[in-house]
Each structure stands twice: as structure tokens, then as C-alpha cells.
Design a protein around this motif. Structure first.
Motif, PDB file in Angstrom:
ATOM      1  N   SER A  10       0.846  -1.207   0.000  1.00  0.00           N
ATOM      2  CA  SER A  10       0.000   0.000   0.000  1.00  0.00           C
ATOM      3  C   SER A  10       0.867   1.237   0.000  1.00  0.00           C
ATOM      4  N   PHE A  11       0.346   2.306  -0.568  1.00  0.00           N
ATOM      5  CA  PHE A  11       0.898   3.643  -0.362  1.00  0.00           C
ATOM      6  C   PHE A  11      -0.102   4.374   0.514  1.00  0.00           C
ATOM      7  N   GLY A  12       0.231   4.534   1.792  1.00  0.00           N
ATOM      8  CA  GLY A  12      -0.732   5.128   2.712  1.00  0.00           C
ATOM      9  C   GLY A  12      -1.971   4.269   2.775  1.00  0.00           C
ATOM     10  N   ALA A  13      -3.115   4.861   2.516  1.00  0.00           N
ATOM     11  CA  ALA A  13      -4.372   4.120   2.597  1.00  0.00           C
ATOM     12  C   ALA A  13      -4.681   3.382   1.295  1.00  0.00           C
ATOM     13  N   LEU A  14      -3.890   3.673   0.267  1.00  0.00           N
ATOM     14  CA  LEU A  14      -4.183   3.104  -1.052  1.00  0.00           C
ATOM     15  C   LEU A  14      -3.521   1.739  -1.229  1.00  0.00           C
ATOM     16  N   GLN A  15      -4.351   0.691  -1.328  1.00  0.00           N
ATOM     17  CA  GLN A  15      -3.816  -0.647  -1.564  1.00  0.00           C
ATOM     18  C   GLN A  15      -3.524  -0.813  -3.051  1.00  0.00           C
ATOM     19  N   VAL A  16      -2.274  -1.047  -3.381  1.00  0.00           N
ATOM     20  CA  VAL A  16      -1.863  -1.100  -4.781  1.00  0.00           C
ATOM     21  C   VAL A  16      -1.648  -2.530  -5.255  1.00  0.00           C
ATOM     22  N   LEU A  17      -1.115  -3.390  -4.396  1.00  0.00           N
ATOM     23  CA  LEU A  17      -0.973  -4.810  -4.712  1.00  0.00           C
ATOM     24  C   LEU A  17      -1.725  -5.601  -3.652  1.00  0.00           C
ATOM     25  N   GLY A  34      -2.542  -4.138 -18.299  1.00  0.00           N
ATOM     26  CA  GLY A  34      -3.533  -3.733 -17.305  1.00  0.00           C
ATOM     27  C   GLY A  34      -3.729  -2.237 -17.322  1.00  0.00           C
ATOM     28  N   GLY A  35      -4.800  -1.789 -16.736  1.00  0.00           N
ATOM     29  CA  GLY A  35      -5.160  -0.379 -16.755  1.00  0.00           C
ATOM     30  C   GLY A  35      -4.213   0.468 -15.931  1.00  0.00           C
ATOM     31  N   SER A  36      -4.317   1.770 -16.110  1.00  0.00           N
ATOM     32  CA  SER A  36      -3.489   2.707 -15.370  1.00  0.00           C
ATOM     33  C   SER A  36      -3.802   2.597 -13.876  1.00  0.00           C
ATOM     34  N   GLY A  37      -2.729   2.544 -13.073  1.00  0.00           N
ATOM     35  CA  GLY A  37      -2.906   2.473 -11.629  1.00  0.00           C
ATOM     36  C   GLY A  37      -3.198   1.087 -11.095  1.00  0.00           C
ATOM     37  N   SER A  38      -3.072   0.066 -11.957  1.00  0.00           N
ATOM     38  CA  SER A  38      -3.390  -1.289 -11.498  1.00  0.00           C
ATOM     39  C   SER A  38      -2.238  -1.932 -10.725  1.00  0.00           C
ATOM     40  N   GLY A  39      -1.097  -1.258 -10.640  1.00  0.00           N
ATOM     41  CA  GLY A  39      -0.004  -1.759  -9.813  1.00  0.00           C
ATOM     42  C   GLY A  39       1.140  -2.414 -10.577  1.00  0.00           C
ATOM     43  N   LYS A  40       1.170  -2.262 -11.884  1.00  0.00           N
ATOM     44  CA  LYS A  40       2.193  -2.924 -12.696  1.00  0.00           C
ATOM     45  C   LYS A  40       3.600  -2.393 -12.385  1.00  0.00           C
ATOM     46  N   SER A  41       3.728  -1.073 -12.399  1.00  0.00           N
ATOM     47  CA  SER A  41       5.050  -0.487 -12.118  1.00  0.00           C
ATOM     48  C   SER A  41       5.482  -0.799 -10.694  1.00  0.00           C
ATOM     49  N   THR A  42       4.521  -0.720  -9.801  1.00  0.00           N
ATOM     50  CA  THR A  42       4.836  -0.988  -8.395  1.00  0.00           C
ATOM     51  C   THR A  42       5.388  -2.400  -8.233  1.00  0.00           C
ATOM     52  N   LEU A  43       4.805  -3.355  -8.943  1.00  0.00           N
ATOM     53  CA  LEU A  43       5.298  -4.729  -8.841  1.00  0.00           C
ATOM     54  C   LEU A  43       6.773  -4.800  -9.252  1.00  0.00           C
ATOM     55  N   LEU A  50      13.332  -1.479  -4.879  1.00  0.00           N
ATOM     56  CA  LEU A  50      13.266  -0.016  -4.794  1.00  0.00           C
ATOM     57  C   LEU A  50      12.100   0.390  -3.896  1.00  0.00           C
ATOM     58  N   GLU A  51      11.054  -0.447  -3.897  1.00  0.00           N
ATOM     59  CA  GLU A  51       9.930  -0.240  -2.977  1.00  0.00           C
ATOM     60  C   GLU A  51       9.864  -1.418  -2.014  1.00  0.00           C
ATOM     61  N   LYS A  52       9.502  -1.115  -0.770  1.00  0.00           N
ATOM     62  CA  LYS A  52       9.298  -2.169   0.236  1.00  0.00           C
ATOM     63  C   LYS A  52       7.909  -2.775   0.029  1.00  0.00           C
ATOM     64  N   ASP A 161       9.622  -1.415 -17.876  1.00  0.00           N
ATOM     65  CA  ASP A 161       8.379  -0.749 -17.495  1.00  0.00           C
ATOM     66  C   ASP A 161       7.949   0.235 -18.574  1.00  0.00           C
ATOM     67  N   GLU A 162       7.067  -0.214 -19.440  1.00  0.00           N
ATOM     68  CA  GLU A 162       6.529   0.655 -20.498  1.00  0.00           C
ATOM     69  C   GLU A 162       7.619   1.449 -21.181  1.00  0.00           C
ATOM     70  N   VAL A 163       8.617   0.743 -21.678  1.00  0.00           N
ATOM     71  CA  VAL A 163       9.791   1.430 -22.209  1.00  0.00           C
ATOM     72  C   VAL A 163       9.518   2.163 -23.509  1.00  0.00           C
ATOM     73  N   THR A 193       3.731  -3.511 -20.570  1.00  0.00           N
ATOM     74  CA  THR A 193       3.585  -2.852 -21.870  1.00  0.00           C
ATOM     75  C   THR A 193       2.137  -2.549 -22.212  1.00  0.00           C
ATOM     76  N   HIS A 194       1.986  -1.558 -23.080  1.00  0.00           N
ATOM     77  CA  HIS A 194       0.668  -1.262 -23.652  1.00  0.00           C
ATOM     78  C   HIS A 194       0.608  -1.719 -25.110  1.00  0.00           C
ATOM     79  N   GLU A 195       1.711  -2.312 -25.577  1.00  0.00           N
ATOM     80  CA  GLU A 195       1.772  -2.746 -26.975  1.00  0.00           C
ATOM     81  C   GLU A 195       1.227  -4.169 -27.083  1.00  0.00           C
TER      82      GLU A 195
HETATM   83  N1  LIG Z   1       5.471   6.463  -4.555  1.00  0.00           N
HETATM   84  C1  LIG Z   1       4.130   6.476  -4.537  1.00  0.00           C
HETATM   85  N2  LIG Z   1       3.453   7.116  -3.581  1.00  0.00           N
HETATM   86  C2  LIG Z   1       2.117   7.116  -3.528  1.00  0.00           C
HETATM   87  N3  LIG Z   1       1.337   6.514  -4.428  1.00  0.00           N
HETATM   88  C3  LIG Z   1       1.928   5.854  -5.430  1.00  0.00           C
HETATM   89  C4  LIG Z   1       3.369   5.800  -5.540  1.00  0.00           C
HETATM   90  N4  LIG Z   1       3.664   5.070  -6.630  1.00  0.00           N
HETATM   91  C5  LIG Z   1       2.480   4.690  -7.177  1.00  0.00           C
HETATM   92  N5  LIG Z   1       1.453   5.158  -6.456  1.00  0.00           N
HETATM   93  C6  LIG Z   1       0.040   4.898  -6.732  1.00  0.00           C
HETATM   94  O1  LIG Z   1      -0.155   3.502  -6.764  1.00  0.00           O
HETATM   95  C7  LIG Z   1      -1.058   3.141  -7.779  1.00  0.00           C
HETATM   96  C8  LIG Z   1      -0.439   2.110  -8.696  1.00  0.00           C
HETATM   97  O2  LIG Z   1       0.605   2.727  -9.381  1.00  0.00           O
HETATM   98  P1  LIG Z   1       1.465   1.993 -10.488  1.00  0.00           P
HETATM   99  O3  LIG Z   1       2.453   3.008 -10.967  1.00  0.00           O
HETATM  100  O4  LIG Z   1       2.007   0.737  -9.962  1.00  0.00           O
HETATM  101  O5  LIG Z   1       0.391   1.696 -11.610  1.00  0.00           O
HETATM  102  P2  LIG Z   1       0.620   1.182 -13.079  1.00  0.00           P
HETATM  103  O6  LIG Z   1      -0.167  -0.065 -13.211  1.00  0.00           O
HETATM  104  O7  LIG Z   1       2.059   1.099 -13.392  1.00  0.00           O
HETATM  105  O8  LIG Z   1      -0.073   2.317 -13.930  1.00  0.00           O
HETATM  106  P3  LIG Z   1       0.366   2.980 -15.325  1.00  0.00           P
HETATM  107  O9  LIG Z   1      -0.134   2.083 -16.412  1.00  0.00           O
HETATM  108  O10 LIG Z   1      -0.340   4.299 -15.320  1.00  0.00           O
HETATM  109  O11 LIG Z   1       1.842   3.119 -15.316  1.00  0.00           O
HETATM  110  C9  LIG Z   1      -1.461   4.423  -8.499  1.00  0.00           C
HETATM  111  O12 LIG Z   1      -2.686   4.829  -7.997  1.00  0.00           O
HETATM  112  C10 LIG Z   1      -0.369   5.389  -8.100  1.00  0.00           C
HETATM  113  O13 LIG Z   1      -0.878   6.699  -8.041  1.00  0.00           O
END
Ligand SMILES: Nc1ncnc2c1ncn2[C@@H]1O[C@H](COP(=O)(O)OP(=O)(O)OP(=O)(O)O)[C@@H](O)[C@H]1O
Ligand SMILES: [Mg+2]
Lengths: 240, 221
Positions: A10-17, A34-43, A50-52, A161-163, A193-195
Motif C-alpha cells: 500500500s501507499f498510505g491508505a491506497l492498496q496497490v498490490l 492492465g489499466g493505469s494504476g493497477s499496480g504494474k510499475s509498483t510490482l 526499490l519499494e518495500k 516498465d513501459e519502455v 507494456t501497452h503494446e
Molecule cells: N510512490 C508512490 N506514492 C504514492 N502513491 C503511489 C506511488 N507510486 C504509485 N502510487 C500509486 O499507486 C497506484 C499504482 O501505481 P502503479 O504506478 O504501480 O500503476 P501502473 O499499473 O504502473 O499504472 P500505469 O499504467 O499508469 O503506469 C497508483 O494509484 C499510483 O498513483
């Protein structure tokens, strides 16, 4: 092998994975869509530490990425990562960009690092740009340089990551060609990727992320032609 | 006119002594810049460290250096510390005072420069297996020093001019100190200080010109 076991983040209250389970065997090319904000980059940033993470485990060749005892700087040497932004080091020439980490982190000699850099840069089609500064390169060239820079560390895994997302359409092809080449050489890769065409063509498996959950994972033919979930159907309809 | 006759010849005969003084002035300025830059980098690291004590130390330094007279800072480095039984020579005190001032101003310049360097640069370095310090040293700092190059040149000019405050702690081997001593001997006040002024002016102009040449080489990318 990369093993992801029940990972929550999670980032704060936001559960990302929300409980990701995924195993990537050596030699596999996995694409993640997957859609924007679905957690792909975070994974991806959780995989290289880089992220805990909040709970669960990520093992790379059996080493727990987030264990206190793990030397992350050492582990990252086998996990190459390339980001959407090219992140060229502007004060260094192309050659210096690529030799910096091998020299300072791996302790290679100047000649040794240069030899490897020239090999990798030629590989991505930049063999004639060694002494140029990144500001002279197109976006596609900068991104290929970033790929060569990661490859010069001789990683066992590459995370992308979406290079191509920040590139002009006419430059996307040259970067995808580089990824195809890597895939054909047997590199273990996770590509966000989005391709879709690219994903269908190079992947062994495609994973679909939806709101922090891995909703589906299957070989491309199956995933694209016979989506199981409503969310994937909607996603594919929107991207076509 | 005003009962004062110019006697340039007598004043100009003292030029060699004044130029020797100018060398000392440049020596102090160069040393204070070299040490000042190193300290400013350290203060910048303290600020980036996320450690409250280190950050507080750096902020206090910068605040005092930028918001008190340079004269106060040099006085403190001489008479101030003497109250605690620490005795520095006038040369050392002036060097410490100017270095303290330089480090404070430069640290603030560096902070501004850092804002122009995206966080993703550090992330890229860390992804290649660099420690935070390595990423800073090899990737962030070189860019920071280039961005802050012009303010650094200004500070160097300031350092030259601040050496004139050395007379207040008894320094008499720098350009200003030498001039003052010569004045006490000869009373050619206007001529001597005019010559000193011209020398100060030439030194700072040469620094600015040299800096421009160096910058042309550094800013190739
Ligand atoms: N460092 C951070 N601090 C707070 N929130 C974050 C941070 N990094 C990502 N988020 C939030 O976590 C959620 C998931 O982000 P993430 O970048 O993993 O999505 P994504 O699937 O890669 O989306 P996209 O396709 O837009 O790149 C988003 O709502 C984003 O705003
Ligand atoms: Mg993303």
C-alpha cells in the motif's frame, strides 16, 4: 527464477498490490498488461527492492529481496530494469553511461568495461554513438542506450516498465526490436507494456492486472482470444 | 586642490609589495573555496540524509552564514573562539571565517541545483546496484556542480573581496593589510587604496573570465 508469493503493498491508505502470486521461470518472457494504476510499475519496483512490501515474499534465485540480511545492491546487479523515462545520465557520454556501473559497482577495469559496453551498444544499434552526449540522441536511441546500460551489468533478469510509452510512434519499433532480440536470446524478462501486438508476439505468458489483483495469466493466444473475466474483456475492447 | 597633491610615483614604488599581498589574498580565497565546496557538499549530504540532527546542523550553518555579517563570522573565528582559549593566527581565522561563509552560501546554491535534477536519476543509479552515496557521487553531484557553477564563481569573487576584512583581526600580509600598513608609513592614502582597488578589480575580472572559459568546456553536453 523469480517467485512472488502473496505480496501486498500500500501507499498510505491506497492498496496497490493485493496478494500477488506469480512465478517466472528462467527463460520466460512474461508481459504484464492492465489499466493505469493497477499496480504494474509498483510490482517491478518491488521486485528489485526499490519499494518495500507490506507482506508476502519475493524471491530471486531463492534470495528474499526484502529480507534485512539481503544485500540489495548486490541483488540488483542481476536484475536489470529500464523505465519509461530514459534516465540517461546527461553529463556522461553514451559510452560513459554504460561503463559507469560496471566500473564503479563491479570494479571492472576501464578496458574491460569498454569492451562490454561496445558489445552491448552495438547490440542495440548504437555502436557508432559512443562519444556522443545523450542530449544528441533521439528518444528511441536514449532508451536503447538505457537498455544497453542495464545489459552491461550482465543481469540474469530484465524488467521493462513501459519502455516505449514516452516515445514518438515512429521510434517505438526500434526499441521493440531490441526487446524481441533479447527475448530470442533467451533472456528472462518481465515487460510491462501497452503494446498488445508485441505482447502477443513475444510472450510466453501474459498477465493481466486489474486494481492490484492479477486477474488472469495465460499464454497470449489464450489470454487475448479467450479472455475469462469481464474486466479483461472490457480492457481489450478499449485497447483495440 | 584640497591641499592634497597626488604622488603616484611613490605609491607605485610599493606595487611589488602589494602584488605579494595580492598573492596571499588569492591563496586565502582559493583555499576557502576548495574547502568551502567540500564542506558544502557535506552539508548537502547532511540535508539529504533524512537524519534530523545532521539536517539541523546543516540548516543552522546555512542560516548563520547567510544571515549574519561576514565580519561577525571572521571575528568569531578569531576573538570569539579566543574566549574559549583557542587561538588562531589572523591568517587561519580569516580563512576559517570566509570558508564558513562560502560553505553556507554554496550549500544553499547546491540545494537549488538539486531541484533541477530529477529523482529518477538517483533511482536509475540505485537500479544499477549503486549505494545511495555512489549514486550521489557519480550521478547527482557532477550535475549539481555544473548547475551551480555560476553561483560558485560569484562566491569566489566574494571570497576575494572578503579577504579585506582580515585587517580587523590583525592580518597584514594580504592585499588590503599590506596596503593599510603602507598607508600608515607613507600617508599616500588615496593613491595606495586606488591601486589596491584596481588590483582587486583585475583579480575578480580574471576569475570571471577564467570561469567562462571553464564553463564552455564543462557545459558541452
Ligand atoms: N510512490 C508512490 N506514492 C504514492 N502513491 C503511489 C506511488 N507510486 C504509485 N502510487 C500509486 O499507486 C497506484 C499504482 O501505481 P502503479 O504506478 O504501480 O500503476 P501502473 O499499473 O504502473 O499504472 P500505469 O499504467 O499508469 O503506469 C497508483 O494509484 C499510483 O498513483
Ligand atoms: Mg506504470
Amino acid at each position: 527464477m523469480i517467485e512472488i508469493e502473496n505480496v501486498y503493498k500500500s501507499f498510505g491508505a491506497l492498496q496497490v498490490l493485493k496478494g500477488i502470486n506469480l512465478t517466472v521461470p528462467n527463460g520466460e518472457v512474461l508481459t504484464v498488461i492492465g489499466g493505469s494504476g493497477s499496480g504494474k510499475s509498483t510490482l517491478l519496483t518491488c521486485i528489485n527492492g526499490l519499494e518495500k512490501i507490506d507482506s508476502g515474499r519475493i524471491l530471486v534465485d531463492g534470495t528474499d529481496v526484502h529480507a534485512k540480511s539481503t544485500d540489495l545492491n548486490k541483488l540488483r546487479q542481476k536484475l536489470g530494469i529500464v523505465f519509461q523515462q530514459f534516465n540517461a545520465f546527461p553529463h556522461l557520454t553514451v559510452l560513459e553511461n554504460v561503463t559507469l556501473a560496471p566500473r564503479k559497482v563491479l570494479g571492472q577495469s576501464k578496458e574491460q568495461a569498454r569492451e562490454m559496453a561496445v558489445k552491448q551498444l552495438s547490440h542495440v544499434g548504437l555502436g557508432d554513438k559512443l562519444d556522443v552526449y545523450p542530449s544528441r540522441l533521439s528518444g528511441g536511441q536514449q532508451q536503447r542506450m538505457a537498455i544497453a546500460r542495464a545489459l552491461a551489468m550482465s543481469p540474469d533478469y530484465m524488467l521493462f516498465d513501459e519502455v516505449t510509452s514516452a516515445l514518438d510512434p515512429q521510434l517505438v519499433g526500434e526499441v521493440l526490436d531490441t526487446l524481441r532480440l533479447l527475448a530470442s536470446e533467451g533472456m528472462t524478462m518481465i515487460c510491462v507494456t501497452h503494446e498488445m501486438k508485441f505482447a502477443r508476439e513475444v510472450s510466453d505468458r501474459v498477465a493481466f492486472f486489474d486494481k492490484g489483483v492479477m486477474a488472469e495469466i495465460a499464454p497470449p493466444a489464450q489470454l487475448f482470444d479467450a479472455p475469462q473475466t469481464e474486466s479483461l474483456k472490457t480492457f481489450l475492447a478499449a485497447t483495440h | 586642490m584640497f591641499g592634497y597633491t597626488f604622488q603616484w610615483k611613490q605609491a607605485l614604488s610599493k606595487l611589488p609589495q602589494m602584488l605579494d599581498g595580492a598573492l596571499v589574498t588569492m591563496e586565502i580565497a582559493l583555499l576557502s573555496m576548495a574547502i568551502g565546496i567540500a564542506l558544502a557538499v557535506l552539508l548537502t549530504l547532511f540535508r539529504l540524509s533524512g537524519n534530523r540532527v545532521l539536517n539541523g546542523f546543516a540548516v543552522t550553518w546555512v542560516e548563520v552564514a547567510r544571515n549574519t555579517p561576514a565580519l561577525f563570522q571572521i571575528y568569531m573565528a578569531h576573538f570569539g573562539v579566543a574566549s574559549f582559549g583557542i587561538h588562531f593566527s589572523p591568517f587561519t581565522s580569516l580563512l576559517i571565517g570566509i570558508t564558513f561563509n562560502n560553505a553556507g552560501y554554496l550549500a544553499e546554491n547546491f540545494r537549488g541545483a538539486l531541484k533541477a535534477i530529477p529523482e529518477t536519476q538517483t533511482r536509475a543509479g540505485r537500479s544499477l546496484g549503486m549505494t545511495p552515496l555512489e549514486a550521489f557521487g557519480y550521478i547527482v553531484m557532477p550535475q549539481m556542480l555544473r548547475i551551480a557553477f555560476l553561483p560558485m564563481t560569484n562566491q569566489m569573487v566574494w571570497a576575494i573581496l572578503m579577504t579585506s576584512l582580515g585587517v580587523t583581526v590583525g592580518l597584514n600580509i594580504d592585499l588590503y593589510g599590506v596596503t593599510q600598513d603602507l598607508n600608515a608609513l607613507t600617508f599616500r592614502t588615496f593613491e595606495l587604496f586606488a591601486i589596491a582597488g584596481v588590483i582587486f578589480y583585475l583579480i575578480t575580472k580574471i576569475i570571471q573570465l577564467g570561469a567562462r572559459l571553464v564553463a564552455a568546456r564543462l557545459f558541452r553536453y
